[in-house]
Design a protein around this motif. Structure first.
Motif, PDB file in Angstrom:
ATOM      1  N   ALA A 264       5.690   6.966   2.997  1.00 47.11           N
ATOM      2  CA  ALA A 264       4.577   7.311   3.893  1.00 47.11           C
ATOM      3  C   ALA A 264       3.247   6.762   3.390  1.00 47.11           C
ATOM      4  O   ALA A 264       2.412   6.306   4.187  1.00 47.11           O
ATOM      5  N   LEU A 265       3.046   6.781   2.080  1.00 47.40           N
ATOM      6  CA  LEU A 265       1.783   6.300   1.523  1.00 47.40           C
ATOM      7  C   LEU A 265       1.626   4.799   1.767  1.00 47.40           C
ATOM      8  O   LEU A 265       0.537   4.326   2.109  1.00 47.40           O
ATOM      9  N   PHE A 266       2.728   4.063   1.630  1.00 49.25           N
ATOM     10  CA  PHE A 266       2.663   2.627   1.892  1.00 49.25           C
ATOM     11  C   PHE A 266       2.376   2.366   3.371  1.00 49.25           C
ATOM     12  O   PHE A 266       1.562   1.500   3.712  1.00 49.25           O
ATOM     13  N   ARG A 267       3.039   3.124   4.266  1.00 50.99           N
ATOM     14  CA  ARG A 267       2.790   2.947   5.701  1.00 50.99           C
ATOM     15  C   ARG A 267       1.321   3.186   6.029  1.00 50.99           C
ATOM     16  O   ARG A 267       0.724   2.454   6.821  1.00 50.99           O
ATOM     17  N   ALA A 268       0.747   4.206   5.408  1.00 48.38           N
ATOM     18  CA  ALA A 268      -0.661   4.526   5.674  1.00 48.38           C
ATOM     19  C   ALA A 268      -1.566   3.375   5.250  1.00 48.38           C
ATOM     20  O   ALA A 268      -2.532   3.034   5.945  1.00 48.38           O
ATOM     21  N   GLY A 269      -1.245   2.765   4.113  1.00 47.90           N
ATOM     22  CA  GLY A 269      -2.049   1.643   3.641  1.00 47.90           C
ATOM     23  C   GLY A 269      -1.935   0.441   4.551  1.00 47.90           C
ATOM     24  O   GLY A 269      -2.940  -0.222   4.858  1.00 47.90           O
ATOM     25  N   VAL A 270      -0.723   0.140   4.993  1.00 46.25           N
ATOM     26  CA  VAL A 270      -0.531  -0.994   5.891  1.00 46.25           C
ATOM     27  C   VAL A 270      -1.224  -0.736   7.223  1.00 46.25           C
ATOM     28  O   VAL A 270      -1.877  -1.619   7.787  1.00 46.25           O
TER      29      VAL A 270
ATOM     30  N   ALA B 214      -3.835   1.116   7.830  1.00 47.62           N
ATOM     31  CA  ALA B 214      -5.283   0.971   7.672  1.00 47.62           C
ATOM     32  C   ALA B 214      -5.677  -0.499   7.619  1.00 47.62           C
ATOM     33  O   ALA B 214      -6.686  -0.915   8.202  1.00 47.62           O
ATOM     34  N   GLU B 215      -4.861  -1.305   6.939  1.00 45.88           N
ATOM     35  CA  GLU B 215      -5.142  -2.735   6.816  1.00 45.88           C
ATOM     36  C   GLU B 215      -5.049  -3.430   8.180  1.00 45.88           C
ATOM     37  O   GLU B 215      -5.882  -4.272   8.519  1.00 45.88           O
ATOM     38  N   LEU B 216      -4.043  -3.063   8.955  1.00 47.98           N
ATOM     39  CA  LEU B 216      -3.828  -3.721  10.249  1.00 47.98           C
ATOM     40  C   LEU B 216      -4.853  -3.318  11.290  1.00 47.98           C
ATOM     41  O   LEU B 216      -5.214  -4.115  12.163  1.00 47.98           O
ATOM     42  N   GLU B 217      -5.320  -2.081  11.229  1.00 46.61           N
ATOM     43  CA  GLU B 217      -6.174  -1.566  12.291  1.00 46.61           C
ATOM     44  C   GLU B 217      -7.663  -1.714  12.016  1.00 46.61           C
ATOM     45  O   GLU B 217      -8.479  -1.404  12.867  1.00 46.61           O
ATOM     46  N   GLN B 218      -8.019  -2.201  10.817  1.00 44.75           N
ATOM     47  CA  GLN B 218      -9.449  -2.342  10.541  1.00 44.75           C
ATOM     48  C   GLN B 218     -10.029  -3.521  11.317  1.00 44.75           C
ATOM     49  O   GLN B 218      -9.395  -4.573  11.441  1.00 44.75           O
ATOM     50  N   GLY B 219     -11.201  -3.337  11.889  1.00 45.64           N
ATOM     51  CA  GLY B 219     -11.864  -4.409  12.628  1.00 45.64           C
ATOM     52  C   GLY B 219     -11.204  -4.694  13.961  1.00 45.64           C
ATOM     53  O   GLY B 219     -10.257  -4.033  14.376  1.00 45.64           O
TER      54      GLY B 219
ATOM     55  N   HIS C 187      -7.006  -7.268  15.061  1.00 48.03           N
ATOM     56  CA  HIS C 187      -5.966  -7.235  14.038  1.00 48.03           C
ATOM     57  C   HIS C 187      -4.620  -6.904  14.677  1.00 48.03           C
ATOM     58  O   HIS C 187      -3.932  -7.770  15.157  1.00 48.03           O
ATOM     59  N   ALA C 188      -4.250  -5.646  14.699  1.00 48.71           N
ATOM     60  CA  ALA C 188      -2.995  -5.225  15.321  1.00 48.71           C
ATOM     61  C   ALA C 188      -3.132  -3.775  15.759  1.00 48.71           C
ATOM     62  O   ALA C 188      -3.902  -3.006  15.182  1.00 48.71           O
ATOM     63  N   THR C 189      -2.364  -3.414  16.760  1.00 51.99           N
ATOM     64  CA  THR C 189      -2.345  -2.044  17.255  1.00 51.99           C
ATOM     65  C   THR C 189      -1.039  -1.394  16.836  1.00 51.99           C
ATOM     66  O   THR C 189       0.040  -1.819  17.264  1.00 51.99           O
ATOM     67  N   VAL C 190      -1.122  -0.383  15.989  1.00 52.99           N
ATOM     68  CA  VAL C 190       0.071   0.294  15.492  1.00 52.99           C
ATOM     69  C   VAL C 190       0.460   1.389  16.484  1.00 52.99           C
ATOM     70  O   VAL C 190      -0.296   2.336  16.710  1.00 52.99           O
ATOM     71  N   LEU C 191       1.646   1.265  17.063  1.00 50.78           N
ATOM     72  CA  LEU C 191       2.110   2.221  18.074  1.00 50.78           C
ATOM     73  C   LEU C 191       2.821   3.420  17.477  1.00 50.78           C
ATOM     74  O   LEU C 191       3.045   4.413  18.165  1.00 50.78           O
ATOM     75  N   GLY C 192       3.207   3.324  16.204  1.00 52.24           N
ATOM     76  CA  GLY C 192       3.898   4.437  15.576  1.00 52.24           C
ATOM     77  C   GLY C 192       4.510   4.029  14.255  1.00 52.24           C
ATOM     78  O   GLY C 192       4.524   2.857  13.886  1.00 52.24           O
ATOM     79  N   GLU C 193       5.021   5.043  13.524  1.00 51.02           N
ATOM     80  CA  GLU C 193       5.617   4.825  12.218  1.00 51.02           C
ATOM     81  C   GLU C 193       6.948   5.567  12.134  1.00 51.02           C
ATOM     82  O   GLU C 193       7.127   6.613  12.746  1.00 51.02           O
TER      83      GLU C 193
ATOM     84  N   VAL D 230      -1.458 -10.058   9.144  1.00 47.93           N
ATOM     85  CA  VAL D 230      -1.886 -10.096  10.549  1.00 47.93           C
ATOM     86  C   VAL D 230      -1.516 -11.438  11.169  1.00 47.93           C
ATOM     87  O   VAL D 230      -1.012 -11.509  12.294  1.00 47.93           O
ATOM     88  N   ASP D 231      -1.749 -12.525  10.426  1.00 46.77           N
ATOM     89  CA  ASP D 231      -1.390 -13.853  10.916  1.00 46.77           C
ATOM     90  C   ASP D 231       0.118 -13.964  11.142  1.00 46.77           C
ATOM     91  O   ASP D 231       0.561 -14.519  12.150  1.00 46.77           O
ATOM     92  N   ALA D 232       0.902 -13.410  10.199  1.00 43.26           N
ATOM     93  CA  ALA D 232       2.365 -13.464  10.318  1.00 43.26           C
ATOM     94  C   ALA D 232       2.848 -12.702  11.547  1.00 43.26           C
ATOM     95  O   ALA D 232       3.744 -13.164  12.266  1.00 43.26           O
ATOM     96  N   LEU D 233       2.253 -11.552  11.813  1.00 44.16           N
ATOM     97  CA  LEU D 233       2.636 -10.769  12.994  1.00 44.16           C
ATOM     98  C   LEU D 233       2.357 -11.549  14.282  1.00 44.16           C
ATOM     99  O   LEU D 233       3.176 -11.552  15.209  1.00 44.16           O
ATOM    100  N   GLY D 234       1.197 -12.196  14.333  1.00 43.25           N
ATOM    101  CA  GLY D 234       0.864 -12.981  15.513  1.00 43.25           C
ATOM    102  C   GLY D 234       1.825 -14.145  15.718  1.00 43.25           C
ATOM    103  O   GLY D 234       2.229 -14.449  16.844  1.00 43.25           O
TER     104      GLY D 234
END
Length: 224
Positions: free
Chosen positions: A15-21, A23-28, A31-37, A117-121
């Motif tokens: 869970a801690l790793f998911r939270a970090g990822v 936060a990284e994806l959703e800043q600014g 980036h990316a929209t996280v729909l769930g974990e 973020v680039d890899a996801l795109g």
């Protein structure tokens, strides 16, 4: 025209790793929209089928069967779903297992937020993405599959390539005339498992019976 950020479901049992990822994806912006974990296989499958994200960011090892099981179960219901593996493991066996199961890429957890973020795109757009060191594993593995299949480079058979290694083994033995019990003995699996693999092969190749399977294999020089 502004491109919408990719939508993502995060699958990792920490869970801690998911939270970090997240936060990284959703800043600014952009980036990316996280729909769930999700933290295990069952939860991941339910969430992906319900939310239908552009990309699933998937760990390799987790309770309930791991990333390969998530891929298998989701693709049964949603074959077009795109997956990007994100793992601490850079073991060749883990990389190849996820790619053979249908992931579009594999990156390690040393990746930066910008790179992720680039890899996801790129995966959303249909590209294959790998951390540089891992790309060689994939190339070597698939070169071996071509050689095993008796095909030259540039002559990839997309129908054969969709079969797993075990399904290919079963295919060759059945095409050579072995009975289910004989195949089971040679491969140290149960006759029921052999039957399951044959059914999967017939379904994937859109064949009706073992006679058509034998002819299909002979046409591709997979049997002597």
């Amino acid at each position: 025209m502004t491109t919408q950020p990719p939508t993502v479901v995060l699958v990792d049992d920490h869970a801690l790793f998911r939270a970090g990822v997240r936060a990284e994806l959703e800043q600014g912006d952009g980036h990316a929209t996280v729909l769930g974990e999700a933290g295990d296989v069952d939860e991941a499958v339910r969430l992906v089928l319900d939310r239908e994200p552009d990309v699933v960011l998937l760990d390799v090892h987790m309770p309930g069967g791991g990333g390969v099981e998530v891929l298998r179960r989701v693709h049964e219901r949603r074959p077009g779903q795109r997956f990007l593996a994100l793992s601490v493991s850079d073991e060749p066996a883990d990389v190849i297992a996820l790619i053979r199961a249908g992931a579009r890429g594999y990156v390690t957890k040393t990746i930066s937020g910008t790179e992720l973020v680039d890899a996801l795109g790129r995966v959303r757009a249909g590209d294959a993405v790998f951390s540089p060191r891992l790309a060689g594993f994939v190339l070597d593995a698939f070169a071996g599959r071509l050689e095993e299949a008796g095909l030259a480079q540039g002559e990839v058979d997309p129908e054969l390539d969709q079969l797993t290694d075990r399904e290919r083994e079963v295919l060759r033995l059945i095409a050579r005339g072995y009975l289910y019990k004989e195949v089971a003995l040679r491969l140290s699996i149960s006759p029921k498992t052999v039957e399951h693999h044959v059914s999967a092969v017939l379904r994937k190749l859109q064949l009706s019976n073992r006679h058509e399977l034998t002819r299909w294999a002979a046409e591709r020089r997979l049997v002597d």
